[in-house]
Scaffold this motif. Structure first.
Motif, PDB file in Angstrom:
ATOM      1  N   PRO A  42       2.000 -39.692  -4.774  1.00 47.81           N
ATOM      2  CA  PRO A  42       0.656 -39.161  -4.112  1.00 47.81           C
ATOM      3  C   PRO A  42       0.858 -38.684  -2.580  1.00 47.81           C
ATOM      4  O   PRO A  42       2.047 -39.193  -2.132  1.00 47.81           O
ATOM      5  CB  PRO A  42      -0.250 -40.535  -3.899  1.00 47.81           C
ATOM      6  N   CYS A  43       0.082 -37.972  -2.231  1.00 47.03           N
ATOM      7  CA  CYS A  43      -0.009 -37.375  -0.785  1.00 47.03           C
ATOM      8  C   CYS A  43       0.171 -38.389  -0.020  1.00 47.03           C
ATOM      9  O   CYS A  43       1.189 -38.742   0.746  1.00 47.03           O
ATOM     10  CB  CYS A  43      -0.969 -36.395  -0.453  1.00 47.03           C
ATOM     11  N   SER A  44      -0.706 -39.599  -0.039  1.00 45.20           N
ATOM     12  CA  SER A  44      -0.823 -40.392   0.808  1.00 45.20           C
ATOM     13  C   SER A  44      -1.062 -41.854  -0.057  1.00 45.20           C
ATOM     14  O   SER A  44      -1.383 -41.784  -1.271  1.00 45.20           O
ATOM     15  CB  SER A  44      -2.333 -40.564   1.684  1.00 45.20           C
ATOM     16  N   SER A  91       4.128 -28.195  -3.927  1.00 46.73           N
ATOM     17  CA  SER A  91       2.940 -28.871  -3.779  1.00 46.73           C
ATOM     18  C   SER A  91       2.248 -28.021  -2.367  1.00 46.73           C
ATOM     19  O   SER A  91       1.262 -27.568  -2.576  1.00 46.73           O
ATOM     20  CB  SER A  91       2.670 -30.152  -3.881  1.00 46.73           C
ATOM     21  N   HIS A  92       2.954 -28.400  -1.391  1.00 42.10           N
ATOM     22  CA  HIS A  92       2.414 -27.977  -0.182  1.00 42.10           C
ATOM     23  C   HIS A  92       2.775 -26.554   0.057  1.00 42.10           C
ATOM     24  O   HIS A  92       2.216 -25.857   0.661  1.00 42.10           O
ATOM     25  CB  HIS A  92       3.013 -28.779   1.164  1.00 42.10           C
ATOM     26  N   GLY A  93       3.691 -25.886  -0.793  1.00 41.05           N
ATOM     27  CA  GLY A  93       4.001 -24.354  -0.755  1.00 41.05           C
ATOM     28  C   GLY A  93       2.967 -23.819  -1.074  1.00 41.05           C
ATOM     29  O   GLY A  93       2.792 -22.541  -0.748  1.00 41.05           O
ATOM     30  N   VAL A  97       7.035 -33.407  -5.779  1.00 41.55           N
ATOM     31  CA  VAL A  97       5.777 -32.790  -6.146  1.00 41.55           C
ATOM     32  C   VAL A  97       4.745 -33.968  -5.911  1.00 41.55           C
ATOM     33  O   VAL A  97       5.115 -35.321  -6.442  1.00 41.55           O
ATOM     34  CB  VAL A  97       6.035 -32.540  -7.716  1.00 41.55           C
ATOM     35  N   GLU A  98       3.712 -33.585  -5.659  1.00 42.23           N
ATOM     36  CA  GLU A  98       2.399 -34.410  -5.389  1.00 42.23           C
ATOM     37  C   GLU A  98       1.632 -35.018  -7.007  1.00 42.23           C
ATOM     38  O   GLU A  98       1.449 -33.764  -7.400  1.00 42.23           O
ATOM     39  CB  GLU A  98       1.346 -34.088  -4.399  1.00 42.23           C
ATOM     40  N   VAL A  99       1.629 -35.995  -7.129  1.00 35.62           N
ATOM     41  CA  VAL A  99       1.032 -36.572  -8.440  1.00 35.62           C
ATOM     42  C   VAL A  99       0.077 -37.571  -7.815  1.00 35.62           C
ATOM     43  O   VAL A  99       0.357 -38.686  -7.438  1.00 35.62           O
ATOM     44  CB  VAL A  99       2.089 -37.054  -9.315  1.00 35.62           C
ATOM     45  N   SER A 118      -6.271 -37.229   0.203  1.00 31.56           N
ATOM     46  CA  SER A 118      -5.563 -36.125   0.678  1.00 31.56           C
ATOM     47  C   SER A 118      -4.880 -35.467  -0.293  1.00 31.56           C
ATOM     48  O   SER A 118      -4.387 -35.970  -1.091  1.00 31.56           O
ATOM     49  CB  SER A 118      -4.694 -36.743   1.996  1.00 31.56           C
ATOM     50  N   ASP A 119      -4.993 -34.007  -0.074  1.00 34.50           N
ATOM     51  CA  ASP A 119      -4.397 -33.120  -0.952  1.00 34.50           C
ATOM     52  C   ASP A 119      -4.599 -33.042  -2.504  1.00 34.50           C
ATOM     53  O   ASP A 119      -3.455 -32.965  -3.282  1.00 34.50           O
ATOM     54  CB  ASP A 119      -3.034 -33.039  -0.682  1.00 34.50           C
ATOM     55  N   GLY A 120      -5.931 -33.680  -2.643  1.00 30.25           N
ATOM     56  CA  GLY A 120      -6.240 -33.525  -4.073  1.00 30.25           C
ATOM     57  C   GLY A 120      -5.954 -32.328  -4.811  1.00 30.25           C
ATOM     58  O   GLY A 120      -5.730 -32.317  -6.041  1.00 30.25           O
TER      59      GLY A 120
END
Ligand code: PEP
Ligand code: MN
Length: 349
Positions: free
Chosen positions: A102-104, A272-274, A298-300, A309-311
């Motif tokens: 996850p992001c956070s 992901s942020h890209g 990769v954010e999962v 954050s970043d859902g």
């Protein structure tokens, strides 16, 4: 500047080169190697007159490093750096490493579920921020130390290695106690106090490219880490700011082969942020591997719609599992393999 010694140069001859460099007012960095011993010269801010060094016995040739960064350049070290982590995991060899999570770090339940899901799919490292650099002071700032403890628990349960961000110099030492790799985020790429502390932290560093940083600036930031003695540096392309709001950032795929040409350090990609968009993450992750990235991050999230954050850019675990299957095929097509997941830790008690 690099002073390359003849293969039969003696210890005394090498030491004389080191002493002469000190005498000239610069610092010497001897680099014994299988093929050759070279002595690097750092501390100069312009061209050094090499005549005195060239005249010493045992010296084969003098190479002037033309780039503003020195120790990170390919001229300084032609062979790729392989960053070796616990459990035999390595970044920078033929393996492609998959980092996911996850992001956070939000809660025990969320993190442990995420860790199991990404591990089952084939990831070998877990990501998740305990200290979050957020644009708004009203956004979730992370669980701090409690988040680091949860990451340690996730490693114990799943065997996944941990990468997590430090946002200030004091945080670098704290993160180093818990993580396998210290992340320096895009916003801190040129935070020189953070870089200097991370250069002395004794743990590998994942350095993300700043949203408006040139590749030369990224490499000069990496040079700070090497200049402090930390050679275990992994670079990360995560998108740069563009003028088109169709995506969160412009994912700079070209940076991957460019960085590979300029430096011996490994580079991974963060699609992901890209991109900032779940539906763009998978195509860009595939492309990054095809372009030669040494890994992807990769954010999962087990429930992206509930993410703090970043859902919007977090993959569902099933999407991630399907990405991994494709990634293995792409890696294979270019003579690489996905790094295998680390063995599960032995059950205690
Ligand atoms: C992250 O990876 O958690 C992050 C904040 O990314 P970046 O620093 O690239 O924005
Ligand atoms: Mn994020």
């Amino acid at each position: 500047m690099l002073i390359v010694m003849r293969h039969d140069a003696s210890e005394v001859e090498i030491q004389r080169v080191v002493d002469t460099i000190a005498d000239l007012g610069y610092q010497a960095r001897p680099m014994p190697g299988a093929q050759r011993t070279a002595v690097g010269l750092v501390g100069n801010d312009g061209r050094v007159d090499a005549a005195r060094l060239a005249a010493l016995s045992g010296v084969k040739e003098i190479i002037h490093v033309t780039q503003p960064y020195k120790q990170v350049s390919r001229e300084w070290r032609p062979d790729p750096t392989v960053v070796r982590l616990a459990g035999g995991l390595a970044i920078g060899n033929t393996d492609v490493v998959v980092i996911a999570g996850p992001c956070s770090v939000e809660s025990e339940r969320q993190l442990i579920e995420a860790a199991h899901r990404v591990r089952d799919a084939g990831a070998s490292m877990l990501r998740g921020g305990a200290f979050k650099p957020r644009t708004s002071p009203y956004s979730f700032q992370g669980l701090g130390l409690d988040g680091l403890k949860l990451l340690a628990q996730a490693r114990e349960e799943t065997g996944l290695l941990i990468v997590t961000e430090a946002v200030d110099p004091e945080g670098v030492d704290l993160v180093a106690e818990y993580a396998d790799v210290i992340q320096i985020g895009a916003r801190n790429m040129q935070n020189f106090s953070v870089l200097k502390r991370a250069g002395r932290a004794g743990k590998p560093v994942l350095l993300k490219r700043g949203p408006a940083a040139t590749i030369t600036e990224l490499l000069l930031s990496a040079e700070y880490l090497l200049a402090e003695g930390n050679h275990d540096v992994i670079l990360c392309e995560r998108g740069i700011r563009g003028f088109d709001s169709a995506t969160r950032n412009v994912f700079d795929l070209t940076a991957i082969p460019v960085v590979k040409e300029l430096t011996h350090l490994p580079i991974i990609a963060d699609p992901s942020h890209g991109t900032g968009r779940r539906d763009m993450v998978i195509p860009m992750a595939r492309a990054a591997i095809a372009a030669g990235a040494d890994g992807i991050m990769v954010e999962v999230h087990p429930h992206p719609e509930r993410a703090l954050s970043d859902g919007a850019q977090s993959l569902y675990p099933e999407q991630f599992a399907s990405l991994i299957r494709e990634a293995a095929v792409i890696a294979h097509a270019i003579g690489r393999t996905l790094a295998p997941p680390l063995p599960l830790p032995a059950r205690r008690g």
